[in-house]
Structures are given as structure tokens and as C-alpha cells.
Design a protein around this motif. Structure first.
Motif, PDB file in Angstrom:
ATOM      1  N   ALA A   1      -6.611 -63.737  28.584  1.00 25.33           N
ATOM      2  CA  ALA A   1      -6.793 -64.394  29.877  1.00 25.33           C
ATOM      3  C   ALA A   1      -5.907 -63.779  30.939  1.00 25.33           C
ATOM      4  N   ASN A   2      -6.526 -63.231  31.982  1.00 28.38           N
ATOM      5  CA  ASN A   2      -5.793 -62.756  33.150  1.00 28.38           C
ATOM      6  C   ASN A   2      -5.919 -63.827  34.222  1.00 28.38           C
ATOM      7  N   MET A   3      -4.841 -64.601  34.418  1.00 28.36           N
ATOM      8  CA  MET A   3      -4.904 -65.768  35.290  1.00 28.36           C
ATOM      9  C   MET A   3      -4.718 -65.432  36.766  1.00 28.36           C
ATOM     10  N   HIS A   4      -4.287 -64.200  37.052  1.00 25.13           N
ATOM     11  CA  HIS A   4      -4.110 -63.730  38.430  1.00 25.13           C
ATOM     12  C   HIS A   4      -3.249 -64.699  39.240  1.00 25.13           C
ATOM     13  N   ARG A   5      -2.260 -65.285  38.560  1.00 21.74           N
ATOM     14  CA  ARG A   5      -1.296 -66.213  39.169  1.00 21.74           C
ATOM     15  C   ARG A   5      -1.982 -67.379  39.892  1.00 21.74           C
ATOM     16  N   SER A   6      -3.070 -67.842  39.334  1.00 25.89           N
ATOM     17  CA  SER A   6      -3.853 -68.903  39.960  1.00 25.89           C
ATOM     18  C   SER A   6      -3.527 -70.272  39.364  1.00 25.89           C
ATOM     19  N   ARG A   7      -3.204 -71.234  40.216  1.00 25.51           N
ATOM     20  CA  ARG A   7      -2.943 -72.590  39.749  1.00 25.51           C
ATOM     21  C   ARG A   7      -4.208 -73.205  39.150  1.00 25.51           C
TER      22      ARG A   7
ATOM     23  N   ALA B   1      -6.653 -71.622  37.666  1.00 21.23           N
ATOM     24  CA  ALA B   1      -6.832 -71.029  36.340  1.00 21.23           C
ATOM     25  C   ALA B   1      -5.879 -71.667  35.338  1.00 21.23           C
ATOM     26  N   ASN B   2      -4.656 -71.926  35.752  1.00 22.31           N
ATOM     27  CA  ASN B   2      -3.672 -72.558  34.880  1.00 22.31           C
ATOM     28  C   ASN B   2      -4.136 -73.960  34.463  1.00 22.31           C
ATOM     29  N   ASP B   3      -4.712 -74.710  35.413  1.00 22.89           N
ATOM     30  CA  ASP B   3      -5.176 -76.068  35.115  1.00 22.89           C
ATOM     31  C   ASP B   3      -6.379 -76.065  34.174  1.00 22.89           C
ATOM     32  N   LEU B   4      -7.244 -75.059  34.319  1.00 23.38           N
ATOM     33  CA  LEU B   4      -8.456 -75.006  33.494  1.00 23.38           C
ATOM     34  C   LEU B   4      -8.211 -74.407  32.108  1.00 23.38           C
ATOM     35  N   LEU B   5      -7.118 -73.658  31.964  1.00 15.06           N
ATOM     36  CA  LEU B   5      -6.874 -72.942  30.719  1.00 15.06           C
ATOM     37  C   LEU B   5      -6.822 -73.883  29.526  1.00 15.06           C
ATOM     38  N   HIS B   6      -6.130 -75.007  29.676  1.00  8.60           N
ATOM     39  CA  HIS B   6      -5.971 -75.939  28.546  1.00  8.60           C
ATOM     40  C   HIS B   6      -7.325 -76.414  28.036  1.00  8.60           C
ATOM     41  N   GLN B   7      -8.256 -76.725  28.958  1.00  6.52           N
ATOM     42  CA  GLN B   7      -9.564 -77.222  28.540  1.00  6.52           C
ATOM     43  C   GLN B   7     -10.360 -76.135  27.821  1.00  6.52           C
ATOM     44  N   ILE B   8     -10.297 -74.902  28.343  1.00  6.37           N
ATOM     45  CA  ILE B   8     -11.012 -73.794  27.702  1.00  6.37           C
ATOM     46  C   ILE B   8     -10.494 -73.568  26.285  1.00  6.37           C
ATOM     47  N   VAL B   9      -9.177 -73.612  26.145  1.00  9.34           N
ATOM     48  CA  VAL B   9      -8.564 -73.399  24.833  1.00  9.34           C
ATOM     49  C   VAL B   9      -8.884 -74.554  23.894  1.00  9.34           C
ATOM     50  N   LEU B  10      -8.818 -75.779  24.408  1.00  7.03           N
ATOM     51  CA  LEU B  10      -9.078 -76.961  23.589  1.00  7.03           C
ATOM     52  C   LEU B  10     -10.491 -76.965  23.032  1.00  7.03           C
TER      53      LEU B  10
ATOM     54  N   ASP C   1     -16.493 -59.094  17.418  1.00 10.83           N
ATOM     55  CA  ASP C   1     -17.154 -59.953  18.409  1.00 10.83           C
ATOM     56  C   ASP C   1     -16.459 -59.905  19.771  1.00 10.83           C
ATOM     57  N   TRP C   2     -15.985 -58.716  20.181  1.00  9.03           N
ATOM     58  CA  TRP C   2     -15.350 -58.572  21.500  1.00  9.03           C
ATOM     59  C   TRP C   2     -16.396 -58.755  22.580  1.00  9.03           C
ATOM     60  N   LYS C   3     -16.112 -59.633  23.555  1.00 10.12           N
ATOM     61  CA  LYS C   3     -17.065 -59.829  24.650  1.00 10.12           C
ATOM     62  C   LYS C   3     -16.352 -60.410  25.862  1.00 10.12           C
ATOM     63  N   VAL C   4     -17.015 -60.275  27.002  1.00 11.62           N
ATOM     64  CA  VAL C   4     -16.520 -60.858  28.246  1.00 11.62           C
ATOM     65  C   VAL C   4     -17.087 -62.266  28.373  1.00 11.62           C
ATOM     66  N   LEU C   5     -16.210 -63.243  28.569  1.00  5.62           N
ATOM     67  CA  LEU C   5     -16.622 -64.648  28.638  1.00  5.62           C
ATOM     68  C   LEU C   5     -17.108 -64.973  30.053  1.00  5.62           C
ATOM     69  N   ASP C   6     -18.274 -65.618  30.154  1.00  8.88           N
ATOM     70  CA  ASP C   6     -18.830 -65.920  31.473  1.00  8.88           C
ATOM     71  C   ASP C   6     -18.518 -67.338  31.952  1.00  8.88           C
ATOM     72  N   THR C   7     -17.638 -68.048  31.249  1.00  9.51           N
ATOM     73  CA  THR C   7     -17.240 -69.401  31.640  1.00  9.51           C
ATOM     74  C   THR C   7     -16.379 -69.362  32.903  1.00  9.51           C
ATOM     75  N   TYR C   8     -16.614 -70.292  33.841  1.00 10.80           N
ATOM     76  CA  TYR C   8     -15.777 -70.362  35.040  1.00 10.80           C
ATOM     77  C   TYR C   8     -14.350 -70.709  34.635  1.00 10.80           C
ATOM     78  N   ASN C   9     -13.372 -69.953  35.173  1.00 11.25           N
ATOM     79  CA  ASN C   9     -11.988 -70.158  34.747  1.00 11.25           C
ATOM     80  C   ASN C   9     -11.004 -70.290  35.902  1.00 11.25           C
ATOM     81  N   GLY C  10     -11.456 -70.146  37.150  1.00 10.61           N
ATOM     82  CA  GLY C  10     -10.563 -70.273  38.289  1.00 10.61           C
ATOM     83  C   GLY C  10      -9.815 -69.009  38.662  1.00 10.61           C
ATOM     84  N   SER C  11     -10.056 -67.912  37.948  1.00  6.49           N
ATOM     85  CA  SER C  11      -9.395 -66.637  38.215  1.00  6.49           C
ATOM     86  C   SER C  11     -10.398 -65.626  38.747  1.00  6.49           C
ATOM     87  N   ASP C  12      -9.905 -64.573  39.424  1.00  3.71           N
ATOM     88  CA  ASP C  12     -10.775 -63.466  39.834  1.00  3.71           C
ATOM     89  C   ASP C  12     -11.206 -62.619  38.646  1.00  3.71           C
TER      90      ASP C  12
END
Length: 272
Positions: free
Chosen positions: A6-12, A14-23, A177-188
Motif C-alpha cells: 500500500a502506497n498511502m501517499h501521506r493521505s489521511r 487512505a489511512n482511515d480506509l486502510l483498516h477496513q481493507i485489511v480487515l 497471484d500478483w495483481k493491482v487492486l481496483d478497490t477505492y483506497n483514498g490514495s493516488d
């Protein structure tokens, strides 16, 4: 082990959404351009606080943050800023290379390396990309990126692929199974997902002596290399070149012994 790069690009956001994506997916996480340290689970960050590894549930992935002993799997999380001049970039790559040479066992290097190379799907190669690829070749790393899907996307800019995953050639724990995830994450940056899977591999038992260099046919060696290079069509450049050299050596000089093939399987889960 399921990895989210995850490249969060210092985005708040993205930080808030990360927990849900991981969970939802039970990921272990490699982070670059982090927003801030997470308190839950195991967290390891670099001195610049731009690259980190986060294991939300440490019981799912036995880990160690020190450099003692032998790990079955070591992961480097990296971030190389695009504002670095070429000398600073080279110094950082040499630091990564030096540390990688001291790792016993399988190694994955992942993160935003801010460089361009056809090897990981860019239409052209720049000087930064050549330096990254040369570093990877010296320590026996191959690019795990698949396809040419842009990872960094910003309105008004052409999509690029700055986020790279490098893996050890012929390692017992392979990236799958390397792939680019298309889920919205709040980052660029789109996030990358892959699995680290344990595989049964066939190895060649080492012999005390390899090729008999005293009987090398130099002219044939050059001919074999030239012929094989001319037949190469796409694929992984580093892997193709290493295969070319091995095959040319097999054709141009005899071996001192007969290697015996044997099945070998490593046990135990990956560690970092």
C-alpha cells in the motif's frame, strides 16, 4: 501469507480506509509514504518514517525485527522520493543492496521506487530505472510486477508504475497471484496484492567442481550467447540473460561432475 503493498501517499483518507481493507481481506501490509504509525499489531518503520511494515495480527505471521539468526522470508519496505538527485538515489540503492547481501534466505523488496523501466511495464526506461534494475540484477532479484496497468493516477497526468515488487530468483517461497487492486483506497496509488506461497521445488545438488574452464571453447561460447540473445523475445530480462549464460556455458565446456537431481521442500511459515 497475504500481502497488501500500500502506497498511502501521506493521505489521511487512505489511512482511515486502510483498516477496513485489511480487515475484510486479512492482509499483512507493506507500506510506503505512510500517514502515521498504527498502534495495533506489529509496526516497524524506517528512520524517515516513510516506509513501514504492519502486521495487524502478529499471530498470523511469526516475525522478527532484528538481524539475528536466519529467517525463512525477509521483507524490505522501501520508498525512494522522486525529488532525490541521481547521486542520492544511487547512495540509497547501494544501502539497500548492502543490506540485502547480508540476508540469508528469501528476500522480497517492495515499495515506491519512483523510476521507469520497461521491465515493470513502463513504455520507456529512465536513468533511475536502469540503476534500480542493475541493483536488482546484482543481488539476484527479479521483478514480480505483472502487466502494464498504471498504479499512480492523477488527474491531468499519464498513469505510471512507480510501485515495484522484487523477489529472489528460485526462492522456496514464491510470489503468487500478483495483481493491482481496483478497490477505492483514498490514495493516488492503486494498491498491489499478492500471496507468498510455499512451493515444492526441484534443485540440482551442488558438485565440488562445476564447468571445466580449462576445456572452454571461447569461440563457441560467444557464438552460443549471440545466437540465444537474438532469439529472446520479451519476458524477464535478468532471468533470460542468466539462462542464456548458463546454456551457453553448458554448450561451450564440459562439466567435471554429474549433478544429481533431488526433490526438496521447505517447511514452516514465512517470517520477516
Amino acid at each position: 501469507m497475504k500481502i497488501l503493498q500500500a502506497n498511502m501517499h501521506r493521505s489521511r483518507t487512505a489511512n482511515d480506509l486502510l483498516h477496513q481493507i485489511v480487515l475484510e481481506n486479512q492482509f499483512d501490509v507493506i507500506i510506503s509514504e505512510q500517514y502515521k504509525k498504527r498502534e495495533e499489531g506489529f509496526w516497524l518503520e524506517d528512520d524517515t518514517k516513510t516506509a513501514a511494515i504492519w502486521i495487524p495480527d502478529p499471530t498470523t505471521a511469526p516475525h522478527r525485527s532484528d538481524k539475528k539468526g536466519r529467517c525463512q522470508m525477509t521483507i524490505f519496505s522501501c520508498y525512494l522520493t522522486s525529488s532525490d538527485d541521481i547521486q542520492t538515489l544511487q547512495a540509497k540503492l547501494e544501502d539497500i543492496e548492502d543490506n540485502a547481501r547480508h540476508i540469508a534466505g528469501n528476500l522480497i523488496i517492495a515499495g515506491d521506487l519512483n523510476s521507469r523501466d520497461k521491465e515493470w511495464g513502463m513504455p520507456s526506461t529512465d536513468s533511475r530505472g536502469r540503476r534500480v534494475l542493475n541493483m536488482a540484477a546484482r543481488i539476484g532479484k527479479l521483478t514480480a510486477n505483472v502487466g502494464e496497468i498504471p498504479i499512480f493516477n492523477r488527474v491531468g497526468n499519464v498513469g505510471t508504475i512507480p510501485d515495484i515488487t522484487l523477489e529472489t530468483e528460485n526462492c522456496t517461497h514464491k510470489i503468487a497471484d500478483w495483481k493491482v487492486l481496483d478497490t477505492y483506497n483514498g490514495s493516488d496509488h492503486c494498491y498491489i496484492v499478492f500471496n507468498i506461497a510455499e512451493n515444492e521445488v526441484t534443485t540440482v545438488a551442488p558438485t565440488r567442481k562445476g564447468w571445466n574452464a580449462n576445456r572452454l571453447d571461447k569461440e563457441r561460447l560467444i557464438q552460443e550467447i549471440d545466437a540465444r540473445l537474438n532469439r529472446q523475445r520479451g519476458g524477464n530480462i535478468v532471468s533470460n540473460n542468466m539462462t542464456t549464460i548458463r546454456q551457453a556455458c553448458n554448450a561451450a565446456m564440459p562439466k567435471m561432475g554429474n549433478p544429481r537431481r533431488q526433490g526438496q521442500k521447505c517447511t514452516g511459515g514465512p517470517k520477516g
